[in-house]
Write a protein that holds these residues in place. Structure first.
Motif, PDB file in Angstrom:
ATOM      1  N   THR A 225       0.843  -1.190   0.000  1.00 38.88           N
ATOM      2  CA  THR A 225       0.000   0.000   0.000  1.00 38.88           C
ATOM      3  C   THR A 225       0.883   1.247   0.000  1.00 38.88           C
ATOM      4  N   ILE A 226       0.254   2.375  -0.325  1.00 37.61           N
ATOM      5  CA  ILE A 226       0.928   3.669  -0.285  1.00 37.61           C
ATOM      6  C   ILE A 226       0.248   4.496   0.795  1.00 37.61           C
ATOM      7  N   ASP A 227       1.032   5.028   1.718  1.00 39.64           N
ATOM      8  CA  ASP A 227       0.451   5.959   2.678  1.00 39.64           C
ATOM      9  C   ASP A 227       0.795   7.384   2.227  1.00 39.64           C
ATOM     10  N   LEU A 228       0.242   8.358   2.912  1.00 41.89           N
ATOM     11  CA  LEU A 228       0.442   9.744   2.489  1.00 41.89           C
ATOM     12  C   LEU A 228       1.914  10.138   2.501  1.00 41.89           C
ATOM     13  N   ALA A 229       2.667   9.695   3.500  1.00 44.51           N
ATOM     14  CA  ALA A 229       4.090  10.040   3.568  1.00 44.51           C
ATOM     15  C   ALA A 229       4.839   9.475   2.360  1.00 44.51           C
ATOM     16  N   GLU A 230       4.514   8.256   1.957  1.00 39.70           N
ATOM     17  CA  GLU A 230       5.160   7.656   0.780  1.00 39.70           C
ATOM     18  C   GLU A 230       4.770   8.406  -0.490  1.00 39.70           C
ATOM     19  N   ALA A 231       3.498   8.767  -0.591  1.00 34.57           N
ATOM     20  CA  ALA A 231       3.036   9.523  -1.757  1.00 34.57           C
ATOM     21  C   ALA A 231       3.736  10.877  -1.828  1.00 34.57           C
ATOM     22  N   GLN A 232       3.848  11.537  -0.694  1.00 33.32           N
ATOM     23  CA  GLN A 232       4.483  12.852  -0.704  1.00 33.32           C
ATOM     24  C   GLN A 232       5.986  12.759  -0.958  1.00 33.32           C
ATOM     25  N   ALA A 233       6.625  11.691  -0.512  1.00 33.31           N
ATOM     26  CA  ALA A 233       8.051  11.508  -0.810  1.00 33.31           C
ATOM     27  C   ALA A 233       8.257  11.339  -2.317  1.00 33.31           C
ATOM     28  N   ALA A 234       7.400  10.525  -2.941  1.00 33.55           N
ATOM     29  CA  ALA A 234       7.487  10.352  -4.394  1.00 33.55           C
ATOM     30  C   ALA A 234       7.186  11.661  -5.108  1.00 33.55           C
ATOM     31  N   ALA A 235       6.199  12.395  -4.619  1.00 29.73           N
ATOM     32  CA  ALA A 235       5.821  13.671  -5.228  1.00 29.73           C
ATOM     33  C   ALA A 235       6.935  14.706  -5.092  1.00 29.73           C
ATOM     34  N   ALA A 236       7.627  14.698  -3.973  1.00 33.57           N
ATOM     35  CA  ALA A 236       8.731  15.639  -3.781  1.00 33.57           C
ATOM     36  C   ALA A 236       9.834  15.378  -4.802  1.00 33.57           C
ATOM     37  N   LYS A 237      10.107  14.100  -5.085  1.00 32.47           N
ATOM     38  CA  LYS A 237      11.098  13.758  -6.117  1.00 32.47           C
ATOM     39  C   LYS A 237      10.618  14.213  -7.487  1.00 32.47           C
ATOM     40  N   LYS A 238       9.333  13.999  -7.749  1.00 34.08           N
ATOM     41  CA  LYS A 238       8.756  14.425  -9.035  1.00 34.08           C
ATOM     42  C   LYS A 238       8.854  15.945  -9.169  1.00 34.08           C
ATOM     43  N   PHE A 239       8.538  16.666  -8.092  1.00 30.78           N
ATOM     44  CA  PHE A 239       8.631  18.125  -8.105  1.00 30.78           C
ATOM     45  C   PHE A 239      10.044  18.545  -8.504  1.00 30.78           C
ATOM     46  N   ASP A 240      11.045  17.943  -7.879  1.00 30.42           N
ATOM     47  CA  ASP A 240      12.433  18.298  -8.174  1.00 30.42           C
ATOM     48  C   ASP A 240      12.783  18.017  -9.635  1.00 30.42           C
ATOM     49  N   MET A 241      12.249  16.926 -10.182  1.00 30.86           N
ATOM     50  CA  MET A 241      12.500  16.605 -11.597  1.00 30.86           C
ATOM     51  C   MET A 241      11.828  17.619 -12.523  1.00 30.86           C
ATOM     52  N   LEU A 242      10.673  18.122 -12.122  1.00 29.78           N
ATOM     53  CA  LEU A 242       9.935  19.070 -12.950  1.00 29.78           C
ATOM     54  C   LEU A 242      10.486  20.493 -12.870  1.00 29.78           C
ATOM     55  N   ASP A 243      11.414  20.738 -11.969  1.00 28.05           N
ATOM     56  CA  ASP A 243      11.935  22.082 -11.713  1.00 28.05           C
ATOM     57  C   ASP A 243      13.357  22.215 -12.261  1.00 28.05           C
ATOM     58  N   PRO A 244      13.506  22.247 -13.593  1.00 23.67           N
ATOM     59  CA  PRO A 244      14.862  22.259 -14.166  1.00 23.67           C
ATOM     60  C   PRO A 244      15.665  23.503 -13.834  1.00 23.67           C
ATOM     61  N   ASP A 245      14.994  24.633 -13.622  1.00 26.20           N
ATOM     62  CA  ASP A 245      15.732  25.853 -13.304  1.00 26.20           C
ATOM     63  C   ASP A 245      16.029  25.961 -11.805  1.00 26.20           C
TER      64      ASP A 245
ATOM     65  N   THR B   9       9.948  26.544  -7.675  1.00 28.15           N
ATOM     66  CA  THR B   9       8.545  26.676  -8.056  1.00 28.15           C
ATOM     67  C   THR B   9       8.317  25.997  -9.401  1.00 28.15           C
ATOM     68  N   LEU B  10       7.055  25.656  -9.633  1.00 31.17           N
ATOM     69  CA  LEU B  10       6.655  25.107 -10.925  1.00 31.17           C
ATOM     70  C   LEU B  10       5.598  26.007 -11.537  1.00 31.17           C
ATOM     71  N   ASP B  11       5.834  26.433 -12.766  1.00 33.61           N
ATOM     72  CA  ASP B  11       4.822  27.192 -13.491  1.00 33.61           C
ATOM     73  C   ASP B  11       4.069  26.246 -14.413  1.00 33.61           C
ATOM     74  N   ALA B  12       3.108  26.744 -15.143  1.00 30.05           N
ATOM     75  CA  ALA B  12       2.280  25.904 -16.012  1.00 30.05           C
ATOM     76  C   ALA B  12       3.132  25.154 -17.033  1.00 30.05           C
ATOM     77  N   ARG B  13       4.144  25.810 -17.554  1.00 30.57           N
ATOM     78  CA  ARG B  13       5.023  25.160 -18.533  1.00 30.57           C
ATOM     79  C   ARG B  13       5.759  23.989 -17.901  1.00 30.57           C
ATOM     80  N   GLU B  14       6.299  24.184 -16.716  1.00 29.62           N
ATOM     81  CA  GLU B  14       7.031  23.110 -16.043  1.00 29.62           C
ATOM     82  C   GLU B  14       6.105  21.974 -15.608  1.00 29.62           C
ATOM     83  N   LEU B  15       4.871  22.303 -15.272  1.00 30.20           N
ATOM     84  CA  LEU B  15       3.895  21.280 -14.895  1.00 30.20           C
ATOM     85  C   LEU B  15       3.478  20.438 -16.099  1.00 30.20           C
TER      86      LEU B  15
END
Length: 128
Positions: free
Chosen positions: A36-56, A60-66
């Motif tokens: 199963t995935i709990d919220l902490a696991e989901a947010q850890a994965a999301a934090a990694k995704k955020f970092d990947m989406l933030d090339p500059d 922050t992520l703008d619409a283009r980066e999202l």
């Protein structure tokens, strides 16, 4: 093996079937391997995704980066300071809201069946 899975997914899509086994890969977000995935696991994965989406690396992520992960209306709703971007805290708040939607039994975890639901798939897009 992945090319075989891709072929199965393509064939299933051509026939109009979803490929739930592929959509419900809990293990990708389940470091403790409890199925199963709990919220902490989901947010850890999301934090990694955020970092990947933030090339500059401006935090922050703008619409283009999202790149379509959120609609314009979703971005606006998730942006309380109305600066047109999401910082990591704001992005993780969206993840928390989608997690809650994907957890209809409110037990605090998401299993493969819940992850393969429309709400679960919506959450997964923010994680992988």
């Amino acid at each position: 093996m992945s090319s075989r899975l891709s072929a199965v997914a393509i064939f299933a899509a051509l026939l109009g079937f979803a490929a739930p086994a592929l959509a419900a890969d809990v293990s990708a977000f389940d470091p403790d391997k409890d199925g199963t995935i709990d919220l902490a696991e989901a947010q850890a994965a999301a934090a990694k995704k955020f970092d990947m989406l933030d090339p500059d690396k401006d935090g922050t992520l703008d619409a283009r980066e999202l790149n379509g992960l959120l609609t314009a209306a979703e971005l606006k709703a998730a942006d309380p300071d109305s600066d047109g971007t999401l910082d990591k805290k704001e992005y993780l708040a969206v993840v928390a809201a989608r997690f809650k939607a994907a957890d209809p039994d409110a037990e605090g975890t998401i299993d493969a069946k819940e992850l393969s639901s429309p709400a679960g798939a919506s959450l997964a897009t923010l994680l992988k």
